[in-house]
Every structure is written in structure tokens, then in C-alpha cells.
Design a protein around this motif. Sequence first.
Motif, short mmCIF file in Angstrom:
data_model
loop_
_atom_site.label_atom_id
_atom_site.label_comp_id
_atom_site.label_asym_id
_atom_site.label_seq_id
_atom_site.Cartn_x
_atom_site.Cartn_y
_atom_site.Cartn_z
N ALA A 150 0.84 -1.20 0.00
CA ALA A 150 0.00 0.00 0.00
C ALA A 150 0.87 1.25 0.00
CB ALA A 150 -0.94 0.01 1.20
N LEU A 151 0.26 2.34 -0.43
CA LEU A 151 0.86 3.66 -0.35
C LEU A 151 0.02 4.52 0.59
CD1 LEU A 151 1.46 4.40 -4.16
CD2 LEU A 151 3.05 3.33 -2.53
N THR A 152 0.68 5.29 1.43
CA THR A 152 -0.02 6.25 2.28
C THR A 152 0.04 7.61 1.59
OG1 THR A 152 0.46 5.05 4.31
CG2 THR A 152 -0.02 7.39 4.52
N LEU A 153 -1.14 8.21 1.40
CA LEU A 153 -1.27 9.47 0.68
C LEU A 153 -1.52 10.61 1.65
CD1 LEU A 153 -3.67 8.33 -2.21
CD2 LEU A 153 -1.17 8.12 -2.09
N PRO A 154 -0.60 11.58 1.74
CA PRO A 154 -0.83 12.73 2.63
C PRO A 154 -1.83 13.71 2.03
CG PRO A 154 1.51 12.43 2.07
CD PRO A 154 0.71 11.61 1.13
N LYS A 155 -2.53 14.42 2.92
CA LYS A 155 -3.37 15.57 2.53
C LYS A 155 -4.32 15.24 1.39
CE LYS A 155 0.13 18.91 4.04
NZ LYS A 155 1.21 17.94 4.37
N VAL A 156 -5.05 14.16 1.53
CA VAL A 156 -6.03 13.81 0.50
C VAL A 156 -7.21 14.78 0.59
CG1 VAL A 156 -7.61 12.03 -0.32
CG2 VAL A 156 -5.35 11.39 0.53
N PRO A 157 -7.52 15.51 -0.49
CA PRO A 157 -8.58 16.53 -0.41
C PRO A 157 -9.97 16.01 -0.73
CG PRO A 157 -7.43 16.74 -2.48
CD PRO A 157 -6.75 15.62 -1.74
N ASP A 158 -10.04 14.97 -1.60
CA ASP A 158 -11.34 14.48 -2.04
C ASP A 158 -11.16 13.16 -2.79
OD1 ASP A 158 -10.43 15.18 -4.66
OD2 ASP A 158 -11.24 17.19 -4.40
N ALA A 159 -12.28 12.58 -3.21
CA ALA A 159 -12.23 11.28 -3.88
C ALA A 159 -11.56 11.36 -5.25
CB ALA A 159 -13.64 10.72 -4.02
N SER A 160 -11.58 12.52 -5.90
CA SER A 160 -10.95 12.63 -7.22
C SER A 160 -9.44 12.42 -7.12
CB SER A 160 -11.25 13.99 -7.86
OG SER A 160 -10.63 15.04 -7.13
N HIS A 161 -8.86 12.79 -6.00
CA HIS A 161 -7.43 12.55 -5.78
C HIS A 161 -7.15 11.05 -5.73
CE1 HIS A 161 -3.41 13.75 -4.43
NE2 HIS A 161 -3.46 12.72 -3.60
N ILE A 162 -8.00 10.31 -5.04
CA ILE A 162 -7.85 8.86 -4.98
C ILE A 162 -7.99 8.25 -6.37
CG2 ILE A 162 -8.85 6.73 -4.05
CD1 ILE A 162 -7.48 8.36 -1.90
N ARG A 163 -8.96 8.73 -7.16
CA ARG A 163 -9.15 8.19 -8.51
C ARG A 163 -7.94 8.46 -9.38
NH1 ARG A 163 -14.46 10.14 -7.59
NH2 ARG A 163 -14.04 12.06 -8.75
N ALA A 164 -7.35 9.66 -9.27
CA ALA A 164 -6.17 9.99 -10.08
C ALA A 164 -5.00 9.08 -9.74
CB ALA A 164 -5.80 11.46 -9.87
N VAL A 165 -4.76 8.88 -8.45
CA VAL A 165 -3.70 7.96 -8.05
C VAL A 165 -4.01 6.55 -8.53
CG1 VAL A 165 -2.54 6.90 -6.07
CG2 VAL A 165 -3.00 9.35 -6.07
N GLY A 166 -5.29 6.17 -8.45
CA GLY A 166 -5.68 4.85 -8.90
C GLY A 166 -5.40 4.61 -10.37
N GLU A 167 -5.58 5.63 -11.21
CA GLU A 167 -5.28 5.48 -12.64
C GLU A 167 -3.79 5.20 -12.86
OE1 GLU A 167 -6.66 8.74 -14.96
OE2 GLU A 167 -8.75 8.53 -14.32
N ILE A 168 -2.95 5.91 -12.12
CA ILE A 168 -1.51 5.66 -12.23
C ILE A 168 -1.18 4.25 -11.78
CG2 ILE A 168 0.78 6.40 -11.44
CD1 ILE A 168 -0.46 9.20 -10.96
N LEU A 169 -1.78 3.82 -10.69
CA LEU A 169 -1.52 2.47 -10.17
C LEU A 169 -2.00 1.40 -11.15
CD1 LEU A 169 -2.49 2.94 -6.41
CD2 LEU A 169 -0.19 2.80 -7.40
N ASP A 170 -3.14 1.62 -11.80
CA ASP A 170 -3.63 0.66 -12.79
C ASP A 170 -2.58 0.42 -13.87
OD1 ASP A 170 -6.07 0.36 -11.52
OD2 ASP A 170 -7.15 1.73 -12.87
N GLU A 171 -2.00 1.50 -14.38
CA GLU A 171 -1.00 1.39 -15.44
C GLU A 171 0.26 0.67 -14.95
OE1 GLU A 171 -0.10 5.16 -17.17
OE2 GLU A 171 -2.18 5.61 -17.67
N LEU A 172 0.74 1.09 -13.80
CA LEU A 172 1.98 0.50 -13.29
C LEU A 172 1.81 -0.97 -12.94
CD1 LEU A 172 3.25 3.43 -11.05
CD2 LEU A 172 4.30 2.61 -13.17
N GLU A 173 0.70 -1.33 -12.34
CA GLU A 173 0.47 -2.73 -12.00
C GLU A 173 0.40 -3.59 -13.26
OE1 GLU A 173 -1.91 -2.01 -7.76
OE2 GLU A 173 -3.02 -2.27 -9.63
N PHE A 174 -0.23 -3.09 -14.30
CA PHE A 174 -0.30 -3.83 -15.56
C PHE A 174 1.10 -4.00 -16.15
CE2 PHE A 174 -0.57 -3.84 -20.22
CZ PHE A 174 -1.33 -5.00 -20.42
#
Length: 308
Positions: free
Chosen positions: A97-121
Motif C-alpha cells: 500500500a501507499l499512504t497518501l498525505p493531505k487527500v482533499p477528495d475522492a478525485s485525488h484517490i481516482r487519479a492515483v488509482g489510474e496511475i496504479l492501474d498502469e503501473l500494475e499492468f
Amino acid sequence: MTQTFANKTLPIWRSMLFVPVNNERFLASAPRRGADVIQLDLEDSIPPDQKAEARGMVRTAAARLAREGVQVVVRINRPWRQAVADIESSVCAEVMALTLPKVPDASHIRAVGEILDELEFERGLPRGHTGLVAMIETADGLGEMRAIAASPRVLGITVGAEDLAVSMGMVPDDRSLYVPNVMAVAAARAAGCLPIGYVGSVADYTDLERYRRVIQEARRLGFEGGFCIHPDQVAILNEAFAPSAKEVQDAEEVVAAFEAGLREGRGAVRHKGRMLDLPVVDQSRAVLARHRAISGLAVDRGAAGSSS
């Protein structure tokens, strides 16, 4: 070892010990500290001029810890250019897992998730391999906790006391932090992720008896684990966030008495002067499930250590 809550499989994270990824002495001793998780830090403990070098150490450090049977999480930086570089350097089989500082909203989680999708693939990892721990440290994030926690990748949510106090213009004490932390527990439980934290600052470690009282109160509020920055805090977290022997015994007796009553056709049972109905029994079953999961964690860690 894992536990299941609201149909979501979650790790057992009673104690999450921060270790600066570039501190060899701390890194070498980390597996012996007894923490459920070692959180390799790329954020506050790393000076700005050392961040690039530090992120290059993550995968080697994570592999080293994993061989010792230690679960590994990495706290990344918040500014996007640093965050993306940190994510690129951290995604691997050994980082869960990654710990994300200062998360402002769910869109921030979605943006990080898109990066993770690519890297995991790209790296041959199952989609969703890399979970997230969301740190709520700003006034805007405080109002968005439930949406933030709802992401399938979010394994836990926590309140960052010091940064939240700056954002809110408040003094970080028991009174000011109580409501944000209760809100975090509610958001985590509604979303089926781990409530991580306590009503206090992670920096308070010199008075261990006071720290123990803070952690015991956190458990009563519904938290399941907490961050720590000093090894002396680990044992307190592990003990407080696990059922005691008496709690386990009491829970076993409650479940046994209730099930005996059901076999006799009774839906409510008196036991030691207390009326046992389904909500009371469900609490006891949850205690026993957590006890089994924590016992399994110790077995898993021992097996991993003996095979390394």
C-alpha cells in the motif's frame, strides 16, 4: 493474516512504524521491532535535497523487509510531481500500500488509482495489488472523508493531527481532535476500511503511560490500529488493539451461552446477569474473529522469518 469487514478483506494493522527509507540503522532493526507494518517514509522525514535518492531505495528496502515477513507500506509526498515519481519508484510486489498525505477528495484517490492501474499492468501485478491509506489533514478533506474511504483501493483512513490543526487554525489537543477522529471512524466503518489513528499526535512518545491511555481510548472509539514513530510505542499499540485473554474468554462464553439458548428455542438468553441478544453476540463474535486473525498474523510472520 487478514480480516473481513463489510465483505472487504483487510490486513491486520495494529502498529504502523514509520522508518525513513534512507536510514540504514533504523531499516536494519525494523524487522525486530514487532510492528505489524513498516511504513517506509519518503515524506516528512526526508530532507528535500535527499528525496530523489531516497525514492531510489524503496524497492530494495521493501524486498529486504518482505524477506523477514514484514508487511510494507510507503508514505509518499503530496505535490504531484514528487508524488508521481514516488509512485513510480514504489509500486512492486513487496509494497502492499501507499499512504497518501493531505487527500482533499475522492478525485485525488481516482487519479492515483489510474496511475496504479498502469503501473500494475506494466509490472505484472494484479490490478488492485497496491492499496491506499488516505490521510485526512486539511479542512476540505475532512468534509469528504466518506467519499474518500469508499474507493475499493482504500484500505484505511486516518486523521493527521498536526497538519489538520494548521489547516483548521486550531490547537491539536484532545478536544479539537475528538470530532475529526470520530468522523474518521464513521467514514471507515461505512466504507468497510480500517479506521487508523487516535486522538492525539503521532509525535507524542516520551510519556508512554499517557500514550497507553490514549491508545486504549482509541480502541474504545472503534480504531483498529495506529501510526507510531518510535519503537517503544509498538508494543503498546499491539497490546491495546488486540483482545485481551479475558475479553476472548468472555466472548467465548457469551457465544456458547447464546448458541445453547438457540438450540433450546430461545432467541434471548440471560448470562451472568446480562441479557444476550444478537447485537451483543455479534460483538463477541467480532472479538473472536479478530483474535483468530491476530493469532494467524503471528504464525505467518514466524513462518516467513524461518524461511528467509
